[in-house]
Each structure stands twice: as structure tokens, then as C-alpha cells.
Design a protein around this motif. Structure first.
Motif: not given
Length: 626
Positions: A80-89, A186-195
Motif C-alpha cells: 500500500t505504501f508503495t502503490t501509486l495513485p491510479d491517475f498516474g502521470t 515513490e513519486k507521481v507527477i501530474v501536469t496542469v496547463k493553465a489557460l
């Protein structure tokens, strides 16, 4: 690596203690973490090391089933500690002011409590949802970390190794499962483009009254002066980028790109100038113009453009407000002053005591109940506001006439013009001395700040020249009446009219010296001097003889001789050459019988009563005719 059984962090629960030990052996001997307890190389039933079974059995309170359960529990905790959120990158594109949301169906988001962002993104976790709110345009990232395994607890082994702290089922500090000196972070990175999206509210109103103007059309221009037709999302703006004000004089435009620095390649679709394309009648494209002419009196070009600064993140509920205020089209007016006497137009005046110059016309806005200004006529009788705004005159400056023009707004207001002061020698009697109302219509071209059709507002008016009438009546000096004594005759008396002052023309030149007889041609061309009593004596001068049974002489239509109330004519009992001409049987009366013939202070001529003169002659004797 080593395991210190006697360390203060050792588990008090021997089952948990042994389960931890077995997992350590799995890792340190190269087997790796098993997927479950049954897969462990060192759990009960997998005794790969001599004496293991005896070692287990020699441990107090050892129970194989409990140890297996604890191994599975520890493995589940680690997974559980090392499982990534399912939204991934994943990545999202949103507008500034809107939030990007990432939902974690794996429900492990709570393990990733270390959050870092770039490009001004603000991130927070609510349950199993990551919420990202941009504060500026551009692309940024949100990095989530589970923090790894760190040696921060006081019970941890020293030496820089990474320790996974475990707990006993009762919550007490449990066995420390030591991995290595490489962190399993463990890391997960999401990207947000702001208009950078913005909303704009355009408000249109009348600059004079403040009332809203419906039907005005606007468009937005980018820094290159091109019309912007697309919104933040690249979709066409309503009506091809034409924005029309409604009944309340406003229009709100949403989804506008606000990227003047081209952070998201939106510079070409960013409005930096708002342009008014058209405005309904009677208004002109004159945004924020206090005057429609420059200081030289020339009409200004239409004022249509207004620089604006959008604010990213604004919406239809809190848009950036921009106000345009236009003037109604204005119109110059003309006044033409003429003179008419006895229904005949007077084109020239007999002397300098008459003029068409200096007539004063007061202009009022009857609807607003305000006085707007005055117009003064020139030597030809004209007052053309379209000219006076450039030249001014002897009475007012060009700026004063410009101020008048700016108030003559086309539309529904009713105006009035009234002659409040007549020029020299004329009676102030145009329109019965009352105001004349008028309205101003626009040209229908909103690019014309001034309606050029001046002829439609030309006010032609006429005044009556002031004239003098005079009658001289003779009486017997003794009887005090017109009945002669004896054979004497008053009716034969000859009287000549002379100038009592120097009369000048408009240039100041004396044209009729004092003491010279008045000629019949000295009157108005169209309306000559007329006899009202007596008989004309041959010659050019106004010389009259009292007729049969008529003891008076009189004339009318005499011109004024001065601009002040004074005696400008006189009757003398002589012919034109000065020879005494009394009636038969009477001595001549050498008195000059003065005639008032100047303009009064109130702008009127002499009254008829003041021009009726009585003179008396003395009978030589009681002459009796046989």
C-alpha cells in the motif's frame, strides 16, 4: 546488514518479531520481498537454514499461524505504501480560476503527503481527490511523494540506513524492517496547463445624460491590430467577435484569452484594444471626447479605440468592466439677419446708423431648461457657427463658440432661438420678439461628429428699420389756432427740412453735413421718404408748402440721424436756399423746429408725438381783402 534483537525497538510481540525477521532474510539473501507469507523462503514450512525450526520453537509464545498472518499484514502495508495513485502521470488543461481534479480510485492518495508544485500551481488533497488550482498562465507540475523510508525516529538504527517503522497490532512501536541505504521512495507527477481566460463587461452610455445606449457594436483587437475571433479554448467567439450592447447598455463576453506575454501561445487571440464599430442614431463615435473639435475649430476624427487590460480568472459574475460614453452628433446652426420695411426688403441702408451686424441671438435647450450660449451677426447679417468655431469674432472667442456647438446635440431635445438684441437702427421684432423653437436631426453617419448639413438649420429672420415721421403745424401767434386773421393765409407757408447734425456713413465719413437740406433721395431705396401733409415744392430737397385750408406739412420714412436720442432734423420756414417763405400776410418765424430722430436707449425710434411740432406765425396786420 544486521538485526539487533536486543534493540529497544524490538517487538514485544514475538509473532510480529519473527515475521519481520523472516522478511529481512528474504530481502538480504536475494529472494526479495515475497508476494505473501506462503511465498517466503523462510516462513514456516520453508526451512532453508539449519536449526530454523528449533529456533522458532525456542521462541516464547511462538505460533506459526500468527506469524504467517503478521507477514501478510506487513507485506500488505508495504505494498500500500508503495502503490501509486491510479491517475498516474496524467495531465489536464483548465482555465485560470478553474480547478483541475485528479481522483484516485486506488485510494492510496493519503500515503503521498509530500507535495511540490511549479508555475504557481496550488495543490491540495481532499479524500481521494487531488485538487490543483492555477494562479498564472502556463504549464506546471504537481509532484506527490510518499516520503520514502527515513531514519528520523529515535529508536532507529544509526548509520544512514533507511528504516521502515512497523507497529504491533496493539499500536506499540514494532520491529524495524531495514531495507538498505537506497530509499524506496515513490513519486507521481501530474501536469496542469493553465489557460488565462477572462470575462469582459462593456458598458455603453450617453456622455451627457448617462443613460444606457443599446445596439452599440464592439470588437476586440490584438497587439497587431487584428480582430480577435477566437476564445480561450480556440472556439469562435459569439457573432464572429462582434459584441452588441443590450437594452441595459451592456454586454458581457466570457472565455476571452488573456495571454499578452504569449505564455501559452495565446498572444494572437488576446484583446488589448476595444474598438467601437458602430453606434445607433443620433450618436457619433466620440468616446470620452469633451469636445468634437480641436482648438483650431476643426472636427476631430472619430474616437473608437480604448486600450484595455483583461484580468485572467475573471468570470461572468465578476468581469472586468469597461465604459464607453458617446456624444450625440452635434450640428452647427446659421442665422441670417435681414431688414424689411413696409413689406419690402432693404438691401442697403441710407446711412451709418443702420447695420445688420451685432444682432444677438440667445440659444436655449428648452428640454433641459438651460441657456447654451449666444450668436452674433456679422456685417452681412450672418452668424454661421461652423465658421465662428474657427475664427471667433469681436464679441466672443472661438472657444466660446466651440462650447456652444458641443451642446447642440442631435436627437429629441427641443431648442429655441430668440433675438435678444437688435443691431443698430433696427427694431427687435423678429418672430414678434418671441423665441422660435427647433430640433436638430443627425446625418445618420456615426463617423461624423458634426452634421455637415448646416443649411437645414439656417434661421432666416428680419427686423424692421427704425424711421422718423414728422409733422409741422402752423398757428396764428395771436389767435393760437389755425384760423388766419383778416386776409392772411397760413396755407401758403413753405417749410424745408434740414439736417440738424452731421450724418455719417458706416465708415464714419460725413455724408450729410448739419444745416444742409434733406433730399428726397436721402431715404431708403425701397421705401422712399413720403409726404403725409402739404404739397411738394419743385426741387430735390424736402420742401413743402401748406396747401389750401391745410396749415401743416409732414413726411414719413425719414432715416435715423444718430444712435442716441437727439434732435437730428429741423424744419425752417425757408426754401431750400434759405429764403424766408411765410404765408401771405404773416411775418416769417425764424425758429428751427427740431425733430427728434435718434435711436433711443431701448432700441426704439422717436415716437410720433415727439415728432409733431407746432409753430406760430405773427400776422402783419388785420389785412382785409376787398
Amino acid at each position: 546488514m544486521a538485526f539487533n534483537r536486543s534493540a529497544t525497538s524490538a517487538a514485544s510481540d514475538n509473532n510480529r518479531y519473527l515475521a519481520t525477521q523472516e522478511l529481512i532474510w528474504d530481502v538480504t539473501t536475494g529472494h526479495g520481498l515475497p508476494k505473501d507469507a506462503d511465498s517466503s523462503a523462510y516462513g514456516p514450512g520453508h526451512m532453508d537454514m539449519p536449526g530454523d525450526e528449533a529456533w522458532y520453537e525456542g521462541t516464547a509464545n511462538y505460533q506459526a499461524s500468527e506469524m504467517l498472518s503478521d507477514m501478510n499484514e506487513l507485506l500488505q502495508e508495504y505494498q500500500t505504501f508503495t502503490t501509486l495513485p491510479d491517475f498516474g502521470t496524467s495531465s489536464q488543461t483548465v482555465k485560470i480560476g478553474e480547478a483541475a481534479t485528479f481522483k484516485d480510485a486506488a485510494q492510496v492518495l493519503s500515503n503521498f503527503g509530500t507535495i511540490s508544485t511549479t508555475n504557481g500551481l496550488k495543490a491540495s488533497v481532499s479524500g481521494n481527490t487531488l485538487i490543483v488550482l492555477p494562479t498564472q498562465a502556463g504549464t506546471g507540475t504537481v509532484t506527490l511523494s510518499n516520503g520514502g523510508i527515513s531514519e528520523t525516529d529515535g529508536t532507529a538504527n544509526s548509520g544512514g540506513v533507511h528504516v521502515w517503522f512497523t507497529n504491533n497490532p496493539d499500536g506499540a512501536t514494532g520491529q524495524n524492517l531495514i531495507f538498505s541505504n537506497a530509499s524506496p521512495e515513490e513519486k507521481v507527477i501530474v501536469t496542469v496547463k493553465a489557460l488565462p481566460s477572462a470575462s469582459l463587461k462593456i458598458i455603453k452610455k450617453d456622455s451627457a445624460t448617462g443613460k444606457p445606449i443599446a445596439g452599440a457594436i464592439f470588437e476586440g483587437l490584438n497587439k497587431e491590430g487584428q480582430v480577435v475571433t477566437k476564445g480561450t479554448d480556440g472556439q469562435p467567439l459569439p457573432n464572429g467577435g462582434k459584441f452588441t450592447t443590450g437594452s441595459d447598455g451592456s454586454v458581457v463576453v466570457d472565455n476571452l484569452m488573456d495571454d499578452p506575454d504569449n505564455q501559452v501561445n495565446g498572444e494572437a487571440d488576446t484583446i488589448v484594444t476595444l474598438r467601437e464599430v458602430s453606434v445607433p442614431r443620433p450618436y457619433s463615435l466620440s468616446n470620452n471626447l469633451a469636445s468634437v473639435v480641436d482648438s483650431a475649430g476643426n472636427a476631430k476624427a472619430p474616437s473608437t479605440d480604448l486600450p484595455i487590460t483583461l484580468v485572467a480568472g475573471t468570470t461572468s459574475t465578476d468581469p472586468t468592466g469597461v465604459t464607453f460614453s458617446d456624444k450625440a452628433q452635434v450640428q452647427a446652426i446659421k442665422v441670417q439677419k435681414t431688414a424689411t420695411l413696409n413689406g419690402k426688403s432693404i438691401s442697403t441702408f441710407p446711412n451709418g446708423n443702420y447695420s445688420l451686424e451685432g444682432a444677438v441671438f440667445t440659444i436655449r435647450d428648452d428640454t433641459q431648461k438651460t441657456t447654451l450660449g449666444k450668436l452674433y451677426t456679422d456685417a452681412k447679417g450672418w452668424a454661421d457657427l461652423s465658421v465662428l468655431i474657427k475664427t471667433g469674432d469681436a464679441y466672443q472667442t472661438a472657444a466660446q463658440y466651440q462650447a456652444l456647438l458641443n451642446q447642440l446635440l442631435c436627437g429629441s431635445d427641443t431648442y429655441s432661438i430668440q433675438e435678444t438684441e437688435a443691431p443698430n437702427g433696427l427694431a427687435c421684432d423678429w418672430n414678434g420678439g418671441k423665441p422660435q423653437t427647433f430640433q436638430l436631426s443627425d446625418s445618420g453617419d456615426d463617423t461624423q461628429l458634426i452634421n455637415p448639413t448646416v443649411e437645414e438649420t439656417t434661421h432666416q429672420n428680419t427686423d424692421t428699420p427704425l424711421t422718423v415721421s414728422s409733422t409741422l403745424t402752423k398757428v396764428d401767434a395771436d389767435t393760437k389756432n389755425g384760423t388766419p386773421q383778416g386776409a392772411g393765409l397760413l396755407s401758403g407757408t413753405i417749410e424745408t427740412l434740414f439736417y440738424g447734425v452731421d450724418v455719417k456713413d458706416a465708415t464714419g465719413k460725413v455724408i450729410h453735413p448739419s444745416g444742409t437740406p434733406v433730399d428726397w433721395d436721402d431715404g431708403f431705396d425701397a421705401v422712399p421718404i413720403e409726404i403725409t401733409s402739404g404739397k411738394k415744392v419743385a426741387g430735390d430737397s424736402v420742401t413743402l408748402q401748406m396747401g389750401d385750408d391745410v396749415n401743416s406739412v409732414g413726411v414719413k420714412n425719414l432715416p435715423l440721424t444718430a444712435l442716441s436720442a437727439q434732435d437730428g432734423y429741423y424744419w425752417a420756414e425757408t426754401d431750400a436756399k434759405g429764403k424766408l417763405t411765410p404765408g401771405y400776410g404773416y411775418t416769417a418765424n425764424t425758429t428751427h423746429f427740431e425733430v427728434a430722430s435718434g435711436e433711443g436707449a431701448d432700441g426704439t425710434g422717436p415716437t410720433l408725438d415727439s415728432a409733431v411740432i407746432s409753430g406760430s406765425d405773427t400776422n402783419v396786420r388785420n389785412l382785409t381783402m376787398c
